[in-house]
Design a protein around this motif. Structure first.
Motif, PDB file in Angstrom:
ATOM      1  N   ARG A 183      38.597 -18.698 -51.798  1.00 40.09           N
ATOM      2  CA  ARG A 183      39.831 -19.065 -52.498  1.00 40.09           C
ATOM      3  C   ARG A 183      39.554 -19.754 -53.832  1.00 40.09           C
ATOM      4  NH1 ARG A 183      44.333 -21.456 -50.632  1.00 40.09           N
ATOM      5  NH2 ARG A 183      43.268 -23.443 -50.585  1.00 40.09           N
ATOM      6  N   ARG A 184      38.329 -19.695 -54.269  1.00 43.10           N
ATOM      7  CA  ARG A 184      37.931 -20.392 -55.489  1.00 43.10           C
ATOM      8  C   ARG A 184      38.812 -20.037 -56.698  1.00 43.10           C
ATOM      9  NH1 ARG A 184      32.247 -20.128 -58.720  1.00 43.10           N
ATOM     10  NH2 ARG A 184      32.820 -21.712 -60.214  1.00 43.10           N
ATOM     11  N   PRO A 185      39.094 -18.755 -56.962  1.00 44.94           N
ATOM     12  CA  PRO A 185      39.955 -18.437 -58.118  1.00 44.94           C
ATOM     13  C   PRO A 185      41.337 -19.101 -58.026  1.00 44.94           C
ATOM     14  CG  PRO A 185      38.841 -16.465 -57.355  1.00 44.94           C
ATOM     15  CD  PRO A 185      38.581 -17.536 -56.331  1.00 44.94           C
ATOM     16  N   ASP A 186      41.916 -19.118 -56.831  1.00 51.10           N
ATOM     17  CA  ASP A 186      43.215 -19.757 -56.637  1.00 51.10           C
ATOM     18  C   ASP A 186      43.122 -21.265 -56.873  1.00 51.10           C
ATOM     19  OD1 ASP A 186      46.022 -19.899 -55.780  1.00 51.10           O
ATOM     20  OD2 ASP A 186      45.199 -20.905 -54.001  1.00 51.10           O
ATOM     21  N   LEU A 187      42.073 -21.889 -56.334  1.00 55.08           N
ATOM     22  CA  LEU A 187      41.889 -23.328 -56.533  1.00 55.08           C
ATOM     23  C   LEU A 187      41.722 -23.661 -58.010  1.00 55.08           C
ATOM     24  CD1 LEU A 187      39.539 -24.276 -53.573  1.00 55.08           C
ATOM     25  CD2 LEU A 187      41.886 -25.055 -53.937  1.00 55.08           C
ATOM     26  N   LEU A 188      40.916 -22.878 -58.699  1.00 54.12           N
ATOM     27  CA  LEU A 188      40.713 -23.129 -60.128  1.00 54.12           C
ATOM     28  C   LEU A 188      42.009 -22.941 -60.910  1.00 54.12           C
ATOM     29  CD1 LEU A 188      37.205 -21.540 -60.663  1.00 54.12           C
ATOM     30  CD2 LEU A 188      37.810 -23.969 -60.776  1.00 54.12           C
ATOM     31  N   ARG A 189      42.780 -21.939 -60.551  1.00 52.63           N
ATOM     32  CA  ARG A 189      44.065 -21.716 -61.216  1.00 52.63           C
ATOM     33  C   ARG A 189      44.980 -22.918 -61.013  1.00 52.63           C
ATOM     34  NH1 ARG A 189      48.700 -20.483 -59.389  1.00 52.63           N
ATOM     35  NH2 ARG A 189      47.962 -19.849 -57.339  1.00 52.63           N
ATOM     36  N   ARG A 190      45.040 -23.402 -59.793  1.00 53.33           N
ATOM     37  CA  ARG A 190      45.879 -24.565 -59.496  1.00 53.33           C
ATOM     38  C   ARG A 190      45.392 -25.805 -60.240  1.00 53.33           C
ATOM     39  NH1 ARG A 190      48.993 -24.702 -54.564  1.00 53.33           N
ATOM     40  NH2 ARG A 190      49.107 -22.637 -53.643  1.00 53.33           N
ATOM     41  N   LEU A 191      44.081 -26.001 -60.273  1.00 50.41           N
ATOM     42  CA  LEU A 191      43.528 -27.171 -60.964  1.00 50.41           C
ATOM     43  C   LEU A 191      43.754 -27.101 -62.467  1.00 50.41           C
ATOM     44  CD1 LEU A 191      40.283 -27.663 -58.888  1.00 50.41           C
ATOM     45  CD2 LEU A 191      42.242 -29.233 -59.009  1.00 50.41           C
TER      46      LEU A 191
END
Length: 101
Positions: free
Chosen positions: A15-23
């Motif tokens: 889920r790294r891309p989603d986490l980075l997008r959220r951050l």
């Protein structure tokens, strides 16, 4: 960095891309809050945005917690009782710190 870190791949790696997008979104929110303060915006408007950024970070934290439980803790428990107990202890301490907010 503290804690038990036996796994090479973090539980959130899928889920790294989603986490980075959220951050990145939170980062933008915080920059916007700084601009609001710099522009002497109304207190309640600034507080509303602080609340929104806080909720967004809490969602990131909950996602990381879920990933940690389903990946890191489960994998450690399957590996050995001692590793599982170590991961649970690490998780308990992290939750203890978070509850002191």
């Amino acid at each position: 960095m503290t804690g038990v870190q036996a796994t090479a791949v973090p539980g959130y790696s899928e889920r790294r891309p989603d986490l980075l997008r959220r951050l990145h979104k939170v980062e933008g929110q915080v920059r916007g809050i700084a601009r609001m303060v710099d522009d002497d915006r109304y207190c309640i408007d600034v507080l509303t945005q602080v609340s929104a950024a806080t909720r967004a970070l809490q969602e990131v934290a909950l996602g990381l917690l879920d990933d940690h439980l389903h990946h890191c803790v489960v994998d450690a428990a399957r590996s050995s009782t001692a590793e599982g107990e170590a991961k649970l202890g690490e998780l308990s301490e992290t939750l203890r710190r978070a509850m002191r907010l």
